[in-house]
Design a protein around this motif. Structure first.
Motif, PDB file in Angstrom:
ATOM      1  N   LEU A   1      -4.395  -0.039   8.209  1.00  0.00           N
ATOM      2  CA  LEU A   1      -3.833  -1.061   7.333  1.00  0.00           C
ATOM      3  C   LEU A   1      -4.819  -2.181   7.045  1.00  0.00           C
ATOM      4  O   LEU A   1      -4.576  -2.989   6.146  1.00  0.00           O
ATOM      5  CB  LEU A   1      -2.546  -1.623   7.936  1.00  0.00           C
ATOM      6  CG  LEU A   1      -1.434  -0.608   8.217  1.00  0.00           C
ATOM      7  CD1 LEU A   1      -0.132  -1.327   8.529  1.00  0.00           C
ATOM      8  CD2 LEU A   1      -1.248   0.365   7.064  1.00  0.00           C
ATOM      9  N   ARG A   2      -5.928  -2.249   7.787  1.00  0.00           N
ATOM     10  CA  ARG A   2      -6.969  -3.229   7.471  1.00  0.00           C
ATOM     11  C   ARG A   2      -7.799  -2.766   6.277  1.00  0.00           C
ATOM     12  O   ARG A   2      -8.098  -3.547   5.377  1.00  0.00           O
ATOM     13  CB  ARG A   2      -7.869  -3.457   8.684  1.00  0.00           C
ATOM     14  CG  ARG A   2      -7.201  -4.233   9.818  1.00  0.00           C
ATOM     15  CD  ARG A   2      -8.238  -4.771  10.807  1.00  0.00           C
ATOM     16  NE  ARG A   2      -7.611  -5.510  11.874  1.00  0.00           N
ATOM     17  CZ  ARG A   2      -7.608  -5.144  13.146  1.00  0.00           C
ATOM     18  NH1 ARG A   2      -8.189  -4.005  13.511  1.00  0.00           N
ATOM     19  NH2 ARG A   2      -7.034  -5.891  14.072  1.00  0.00           N
ATOM     20  N   SER A   3      -8.184  -1.499   6.295  1.00  0.00           N
ATOM     21  CA  SER A   3      -9.014  -0.968   5.207  1.00  0.00           C
ATOM     22  C   SER A   3      -8.182  -0.326   4.104  1.00  0.00           C
ATOM     23  O   SER A   3      -8.722   0.046   3.059  1.00  0.00           O
ATOM     24  CB  SER A   3      -9.998   0.064   5.763  1.00  0.00           C
ATOM     25  OG  SER A   3      -9.296   1.180   6.300  1.00  0.00           O
ATOM     26  N   ASN A   4      -6.859  -0.204   4.353  1.00  0.00           N
ATOM     27  CA  ASN A   4      -5.956   0.442   3.399  1.00  0.00           C
ATOM     28  C   ASN A   4      -6.407   1.859   3.056  1.00  0.00           C
ATOM     29  O   ASN A   4      -6.398   2.271   1.890  1.00  0.00           O
ATOM     30  CB  ASN A   4      -5.820  -0.407   2.124  1.00  0.00           C
ATOM     31  CG  ASN A   4      -5.080  -1.702   2.376  1.00  0.00           C
ATOM     32  OD1 ASN A   4      -4.206  -1.772   3.233  1.00  0.00           O
ATOM     33  ND2 ASN A   4      -5.440  -2.746   1.645  1.00  0.00           N
TER      34      ASN A   4
ATOM     35  N   ASN B   1       0.824  -1.201   0.000  1.00  0.00           N
ATOM     36  CA  ASN B   1       0.000   0.000   0.000  1.00  0.00           C
ATOM     37  C   ASN B   1       0.855   1.246   0.000  1.00  0.00           C
ATOM     38  O   ASN B   1       2.004   1.228   0.425  1.00  0.00           O
ATOM     39  CB  ASN B   1      -0.953   0.056   1.193  1.00  0.00           C
ATOM     40  CG  ASN B   1      -2.258   0.746   0.818  1.00  0.00           C
ATOM     41  OD1 ASN B   1      -2.256   1.809   0.222  1.00  0.00           O
ATOM     42  ND2 ASN B   1      -3.363   0.119   1.149  1.00  0.00           N
ATOM     43  N   SER B   2       0.237   2.328  -0.484  1.00  0.00           N
ATOM     44  CA  SER B   2       0.885   3.625  -0.537  1.00  0.00           C
ATOM     45  C   SER B   2      -0.115   4.681  -0.095  1.00  0.00           C
ATOM     46  O   SER B   2      -1.243   4.718  -0.594  1.00  0.00           O
ATOM     47  CB  SER B   2       1.376   3.906  -1.959  1.00  0.00           C
ATOM     48  OG  SER B   2       2.005   5.167  -2.034  1.00  0.00           O
ATOM     49  N   PHE B   3       0.299   5.514   0.860  1.00  0.00           N
ATOM     50  CA  PHE B   3      -0.574   6.561   1.388  1.00  0.00           C
ATOM     51  C   PHE B   3       0.070   7.926   1.122  1.00  0.00           C
ATOM     52  O   PHE B   3       1.119   8.228   1.688  1.00  0.00           O
ATOM     53  CB  PHE B   3      -0.770   6.392   2.901  1.00  0.00           C
ATOM     54  CG  PHE B   3      -1.338   5.068   3.313  1.00  0.00           C
ATOM     55  CD1 PHE B   3      -2.709   4.851   3.318  1.00  0.00           C
ATOM     56  CD2 PHE B   3      -0.504   4.032   3.711  1.00  0.00           C
ATOM     57  CE1 PHE B   3      -3.240   3.635   3.710  1.00  0.00           C
ATOM     58  CE2 PHE B   3      -1.022   2.801   4.112  1.00  0.00           C
ATOM     59  CZ  PHE B   3      -2.397   2.607   4.108  1.00  0.00           C
TER      60      PHE B   3
ATOM     61  N   ALA C   1       0.362   0.792  15.905  1.00  0.00           N
ATOM     62  CA  ALA C   1      -0.540   0.209  16.903  1.00  0.00           C
ATOM     63  C   ALA C   1      -0.978  -1.158  16.376  1.00  0.00           C
ATOM     64  O   ALA C   1      -1.865  -1.255  15.522  1.00  0.00           O
ATOM     65  CB  ALA C   1      -1.747   1.112  17.121  1.00  0.00           C
ATOM     66  N   SER C   2      -0.337  -2.213  16.867  1.00  0.00           N
ATOM     67  CA  SER C   2      -0.529  -3.537  16.271  1.00  0.00           C
ATOM     68  C   SER C   2      -1.920  -4.106  16.506  1.00  0.00           C
ATOM     69  O   SER C   2      -2.450  -4.824  15.652  1.00  0.00           O
ATOM     70  CB  SER C   2       0.529  -4.512  16.810  1.00  0.00           C
ATOM     71  OG  SER C   2       0.446  -4.603  18.223  1.00  0.00           O
ATOM     72  N   ASP C   3      -2.524  -3.816  17.663  1.00  0.00           N
ATOM     73  CA  ASP C   3      -3.849  -4.370  17.949  1.00  0.00           C
ATOM     74  C   ASP C   3      -4.900  -3.887  16.958  1.00  0.00           C
ATOM     75  O   ASP C   3      -5.796  -4.646  16.575  1.00  0.00           O
ATOM     76  CB  ASP C   3      -4.282  -4.006  19.371  1.00  0.00           C
ATOM     77  CG  ASP C   3      -3.500  -4.765  20.426  1.00  0.00           C
ATOM     78  OD1 ASP C   3      -2.648  -5.594  20.032  1.00  0.00           O
ATOM     79  OD2 ASP C   3      -3.725  -4.549  21.623  1.00  0.00           O
ATOM     80  N   SER C   4      -4.797  -2.631  16.576  1.00  0.00           N
ATOM     81  CA  SER C   4      -5.794  -2.066  15.666  1.00  0.00           C
ATOM     82  C   SER C   4      -5.279  -1.941  14.238  1.00  0.00           C
ATOM     83  O   SER C   4      -6.009  -1.472  13.369  1.00  0.00           O
ATOM     84  CB  SER C   4      -6.234  -0.688  16.170  1.00  0.00           C
ATOM     85  OG  SER C   4      -5.120   0.183  16.241  1.00  0.00           O
ATOM     86  N   MET C   5      -4.033  -2.337  13.992  1.00  0.00           N
ATOM     87  CA  MET C   5      -3.419  -2.257  12.666  1.00  0.00           C
ATOM     88  C   MET C   5      -3.474  -0.839  12.111  1.00  0.00           C
ATOM     89  O   MET C   5      -3.853  -0.601  10.973  1.00  0.00           O
ATOM     90  CB  MET C   5      -4.097  -3.246  11.712  1.00  0.00           C
ATOM     91  CG  MET C   5      -3.861  -4.698  12.045  1.00  0.00           C
ATOM     92  SD  MET C   5      -2.112  -5.169  11.891  1.00  0.00           S
ATOM     93  CE  MET C   5      -1.922  -5.135  10.104  1.00  0.00           C
ATOM     94  N   LYS C   6      -3.078   0.110  12.949  1.00  0.00           N
ATOM     95  CA  LYS C   6      -3.056   1.504  12.534  1.00  0.00           C
ATOM     96  C   LYS C   6      -1.618   2.024  12.577  1.00  0.00           C
ATOM     97  O   LYS C   6      -0.882   1.816  13.555  1.00  0.00           O
ATOM     98  CB  LYS C   6      -3.936   2.345  13.453  1.00  0.00           C
ATOM     99  CG  LYS C   6      -5.372   1.809  13.524  1.00  0.00           C
ATOM    100  CD  LYS C   6      -6.377   2.808  13.052  1.00  0.00           C
ATOM    101  CE  LYS C   6      -7.767   2.173  12.983  1.00  0.00           C
ATOM    102  NZ  LYS C   6      -8.426   2.109  14.279  1.00  0.00           N
TER     103      LYS C   6
END
Length: 352
Positions: A164-167, A129-131, A144-149
């Motif tokens: 990172l879940r919803s990209n 992914n690229s932001f 934040a590993s629990d929420s994948m942020k």
């Protein structure tokens, strides 16, 4: 312990399970040292990794390789045993690579001088992914590993949250008057702390990132270039005046200065794999390894713990695209710009 690097260092990282420390230099060199208590560190490796400075580095693949980033826009993976290039991506970003951080065992993130953050998956061997979230250089990132942020800070004075879940870019803060230079997550994921150009620490509450909830203005009149979380209530700061301090968060207080690297800016701070040593690099061209127990004597020492934010994906954050662009920052390292962004799908193809 003190290691004379001979040139200005920009980043350092410790091996995840061995007594090894790596440094990236302004010359583009990657240096690797073995250290032990009460002995002189031994240089194991020195390679010319990049044609321009080596600004960012991290151990990957369980410590078998080091990934480095440069203003020449390349990202390179180097085998630490042989010093040979595992793989090189010439145009990983469209601008100078300024920061690399580990996310999970198989992912890293890189940030460049034009505000772009990329996530690399070492298992799928691709850029996943690229932001394009900021208008200025990416100064720091934390995960934040629990929420994948993925939390990013920038010289444009804003903080971003990439899901990172919803990209997707989940939110971005209002512009601060200050460049944001460093970031950590504390208080069991409830607070995000940012170091700034003017020395103020900005505290953001998780899920409410539009504006900071608190400011700690008494730390330093100098920029806070490096933050390293000790535990949920204390953070180690590295400032432009060379002072390394132990700082309490909520209540906000300077517990004590714990070291003085030099009279020059502290560029980066890091813990050794066993948390016995604190590593610091500065513009005095040295890498110093401090005995952490000695540093923290008399300050209520407890060893640091890993923590991540635990929130739901429905925390009400969104992106405000109406914010005007800020003026250009001043903290970015000098660098030449890259050309075109090339395909990055085969970056980790040979990184086994």
């Amino acid at each position: 312990m003190e290691i004379d690097l001979g040139k200005l260092p920009f980043d350092l990282d410790f091996h995840p399970s061995d007594n090894l420390v790596a440094a990236g230099l302004i010359t583009g060199q990657l240096c690797l040292y073995r250290y032990a208590a009460e002995s002189t560190p031994q240089r194991l490796l020195e390679v010319n990794a990049h044609t321009e400075s080596c600004r960012a580095l991290r151990f990957v693949n369980e410590g078998r390789a080091v990934v480095t980033g440069s203003p020449d826009c390349s990202i390179l993976a180097t085998d630490i045993e042989t010093g040979t290039t595992v793989v090189r991506l010439e145009n990983s970003h469209g601008a100078a690579v300024n920061r690399i951080v580990n996310l999970t065992e198989s992912t890293i993130a890189s940030g460049d001088d034009e505000g772009c953050i990329k996530v690399w998956d070492t298992r799928q061997r691709s850029c996943c992914n690229s932001f394009s979230v900021h208008e200025e250089y990416i100064s720091d990132m934390t995960f934040a590993s629990d929420s994948m942020k993925l939390i990013g800070t920038s010289g444009d004075g804003t903080l971003s949250v990439c899901n990172l879940r919803s990209n997707k870019v989940q939110t971005r803060s209002e512009f601060s008057e200050d460049e944001l230079l460093s970031v950590v997550i504390m208080k069991n994921g409830r607070k995000v702390i940012c170091g700034t150009q003017t020395g103020t620490l900005l505290l953001y509450s998780w899920g409410f990132f539009k504006d900071c909830s608190d400011r700690f203005v008494d730390l330093s009149p100098n920029s806070v270039d490096a933050l390293l979380k000790l535990d949920e209530d204390r953070v180690i700061t590295g400032s432009e005046n060379g002072i390394i301090s132990l700082v309490g968060i909520l209540p906000n207080r300077i517990i004590q200065p714990i070291a003085e690297h030099s009279e020059y800016p502290v560029e980066r701070l890091a813990f050794s794999h066993d948390r016995k040593f604190l590593g610091s690099i500065s513009h005095d061209q040295t890498l110093k390894l401090w005995d952490l127990e000695d540093l923290l004597q008399g300050s209520g020492n407890t060893m640091p713990n890993q923590s991540a934010a635990s929130d739901s994906d429905s925390d009400g954050m969104d992106v405000d695209n109406s914010i005007p662009k800020p003026s250009k920052g001043t903290k970015r390292k000098n660098a030449s710009k890259g050309q075109n962004l090339s395909s990055s799908n085969n970056f980790f193809a040979d990184l086994d």
